[in-house]
Design a protein around this motif. Structure first.
Motif, PDB file in Angstrom:
ATOM      1  N   ILE A  99       0.839  -1.203   0.000  1.00  0.00           N
ATOM      2  CA  ILE A  99       0.000   0.000   0.000  1.00  0.00           C
ATOM      3  C   ILE A  99       0.873   1.251   0.000  1.00  0.00           C
ATOM      4  CG2 ILE A  99      -1.655   1.335   1.365  1.00  0.00           C
ATOM      5  CD1 ILE A  99      -2.774  -1.359   2.332  1.00  0.00           C
ATOM      6  N   GLY A 100       1.913   1.240   0.824  1.00  0.00           N
ATOM      7  CA  GLY A 100       2.806   2.399   0.900  1.00  0.00           C
ATOM      8  C   GLY A 100       3.528   2.673  -0.402  1.00  0.00           C
ATOM      9  N   SER A 101       3.983   1.626  -1.069  1.00  0.00           N
ATOM     10  CA  SER A 101       4.672   1.837  -2.348  1.00  0.00           C
ATOM     11  C   SER A 101       3.698   2.295  -3.428  1.00  0.00           C
ATOM     12  CB  SER A 101       5.414   0.567  -2.773  1.00  0.00           C
ATOM     13  OG  SER A 101       4.533  -0.521  -2.879  1.00  0.00           O
ATOM     14  N   ALA A 102       2.476   1.777  -3.416  1.00  0.00           N
ATOM     15  CA  ALA A 102       1.480   2.248  -4.382  1.00  0.00           C
ATOM     16  C   ALA A 102       1.151   3.719  -4.127  1.00  0.00           C
ATOM     17  CB  ALA A 102       0.215   1.398  -4.298  1.00  0.00           C
ATOM     18  N   PHE A 103       1.036   4.088  -2.861  1.00  0.00           N
ATOM     19  CA  PHE A 103       0.784   5.480  -2.498  1.00  0.00           C
ATOM     20  C   PHE A 103       1.946   6.375  -2.938  1.00  0.00           C
ATOM     21  CE2 PHE A 103       0.991   8.900   0.736  1.00  0.00           C
ATOM     22  CZ  PHE A 103      -0.217   9.515   0.456  1.00  0.00           C
ATOM     23  N   PHE A 104       3.172   5.917  -2.699  1.00  0.00           N
ATOM     24  CA  PHE A 104       4.350   6.689  -3.094  1.00  0.00           C
ATOM     25  C   PHE A 104       4.398   6.888  -4.609  1.00  0.00           C
ATOM     26  CE2 PHE A 104       8.745   6.610  -4.653  1.00  0.00           C
ATOM     27  CZ  PHE A 104       9.204   7.809  -4.111  1.00  0.00           C
ATOM     28  N   PHE A 105       4.174   5.826  -5.363  1.00  0.00           N
ATOM     29  CA  PHE A 105       4.224   5.942  -6.826  1.00  0.00           C
ATOM     30  C   PHE A 105       3.083   6.799  -7.366  1.00  0.00           C
ATOM     31  CE2 PHE A 105       6.708   1.828  -6.657  1.00  0.00           C
ATOM     32  CZ  PHE A 105       7.908   2.445  -6.920  1.00  0.00           C
ATOM     33  N   THR A 106       1.930   6.761  -6.692  1.00  0.00           N
ATOM     34  CA  THR A 106       0.826   7.633  -7.106  1.00  0.00           C
ATOM     35  C   THR A 106       1.187   9.092  -6.873  1.00  0.00           C
ATOM     36  OG1 THR A 106      -0.762   5.898  -6.555  1.00  0.00           O
ATOM     37  CG2 THR A 106      -1.614   8.125  -6.789  1.00  0.00           C
ATOM     38  N   LEU A 107       1.765   9.386  -5.713  1.00  0.00           N
ATOM     39  CA  LEU A 107       2.200  10.760  -5.446  1.00  0.00           C
ATOM     40  C   LEU A 107       3.293  11.198  -6.406  1.00  0.00           C
ATOM     41  CD1 LEU A 107       2.269  10.951  -1.544  1.00  0.00           C
ATOM     42  CD2 LEU A 107       0.678  12.036  -3.111  1.00  0.00           C
ATOM     43  N   LEU A 108       4.198  10.300  -6.725  1.00  0.00           N
ATOM     44  CA  LEU A 108       5.263  10.608  -7.675  1.00  0.00           C
ATOM     45  C   LEU A 108       4.688  10.909  -9.055  1.00  0.00           C
ATOM     46  CD1 LEU A 108       8.373  10.758  -7.972  1.00  0.00           C
ATOM     47  CD2 LEU A 108       8.275   8.375  -8.715  1.00  0.00           C
ATOM     48  N   ALA A 109       3.731  10.113  -9.481  1.00  0.00           N
ATOM     49  CA  ALA A 109       3.092  10.355 -10.783  1.00  0.00           C
ATOM     50  C   ALA A 109       2.329  11.681 -10.767  1.00  0.00           C
ATOM     51  CB  ALA A 109       2.142   9.206 -11.120  1.00  0.00           C
ATOM     52  N   LEU A 162      -8.056   7.420  -9.465  1.00  0.00           N
ATOM     53  CA  LEU A 162      -8.481   6.177  -8.832  1.00  0.00           C
ATOM     54  C   LEU A 162      -7.998   4.961  -9.623  1.00  0.00           C
ATOM     55  CD1 LEU A 162     -10.054   4.843  -6.562  1.00  0.00           C
ATOM     56  CD2 LEU A 162     -12.100   5.023  -7.973  1.00  0.00           C
ATOM     57  N   THR A 163      -8.076   5.048 -10.927  1.00  0.00           N
ATOM     58  CA  THR A 163      -7.567   3.964 -11.769  1.00  0.00           C
ATOM     59  C   THR A 163      -6.065   3.789 -11.569  1.00  0.00           C
ATOM     60  OG1 THR A 163      -9.286   4.410 -13.402  1.00  0.00           O
ATOM     61  CG2 THR A 163      -7.397   3.120 -14.137  1.00  0.00           C
ATOM     62  N   ALA A 164      -5.344   4.896 -11.456  1.00  0.00           N
ATOM     63  CA  ALA A 164      -3.898   4.827 -11.236  1.00  0.00           C
ATOM     64  C   ALA A 164      -3.577   4.179  -9.891  1.00  0.00           C
ATOM     65  CB  ALA A 164      -3.286   6.216 -11.315  1.00  0.00           C
TER      66      ALA A 164
END
Length: 172
Positions: A46-56, A71-73
């Protein structure tokens, strides 16, 4: 005699705190290491998905006006970070000297998504009966299940494979 009593009080004060617990900090749990490893692996996913979403978002790959795109991302990045969750869970499970690696990997891949899907399906049934426009179609639910079953779970097993092949974590 009073001097010796003062010295023993100071020694007792020094022996409390870190000196008493330093051996317990890195000791793996004896009863249920599986629960700890699944939670930590899922948290890493979850943390890595959150980090990559913020990065994107910071790199302006996501448009903040299109909420469906964000949401899709998040869902896609959570699915693609399944390998990270499996790897972290496997490394911690190996540190705990546990042996049931298949059970750990399967629990890491299934635990959190099953809770979320269960709550989502429960709420979606009520939305469908009421006829709300926000109810999600069966096809969309099937496609998300397909993503989880065919992408996230194999990635969790792949990450777990590399996690168990890595060296055991050594504590200081």
């Amino acid at each position: 005699a009073g001097y010796n009593e003062l010295q023993t009080l100071e020694d007792a004060r020094e022996e409390s705190g870190w000196k008493l617990v330093h051996g317990d900090v890195f000791r793996p749990p004896q009863n249920t290491p599986l629960i700890l490893c699944v939670m930590v692996g899922t948290g890493a996913q979850i943390g890595s998905a959150f980090f990559f979403t913020l990065l994107a978002s910071m790199l302006r790959m996501l448009n903040p006006i299109k909420k469906g795109q964000a949401l899709t991302a998040v869902i896609m990045l959570y699915v693609l970070c399944g390998g990270i969750g499996g790897y972290v869970s496997a490394r911690l499970y190996k540190f705990c000297d546990a042996k049931a690696w298949k059970k750990n990997t399967l629990a890491t891949a299934i635990f959190f998504p099953s809770i979320i899907v269960g709550m989502f399906m429960f709420l979606n049934i009520f939305l469908t009966f009421v006829g709300a426009a926000t109810a999600v179609s069966f096809l969309t639910i099937f496609l998300i299940f397909f993503l989880w079953a065919c992408v996230a779970t194999p990635l969790a097993f792949l990450g777990s494979y590399f996690g168990f092949r890595a060296e055991k974590i050594e504590v200081p």
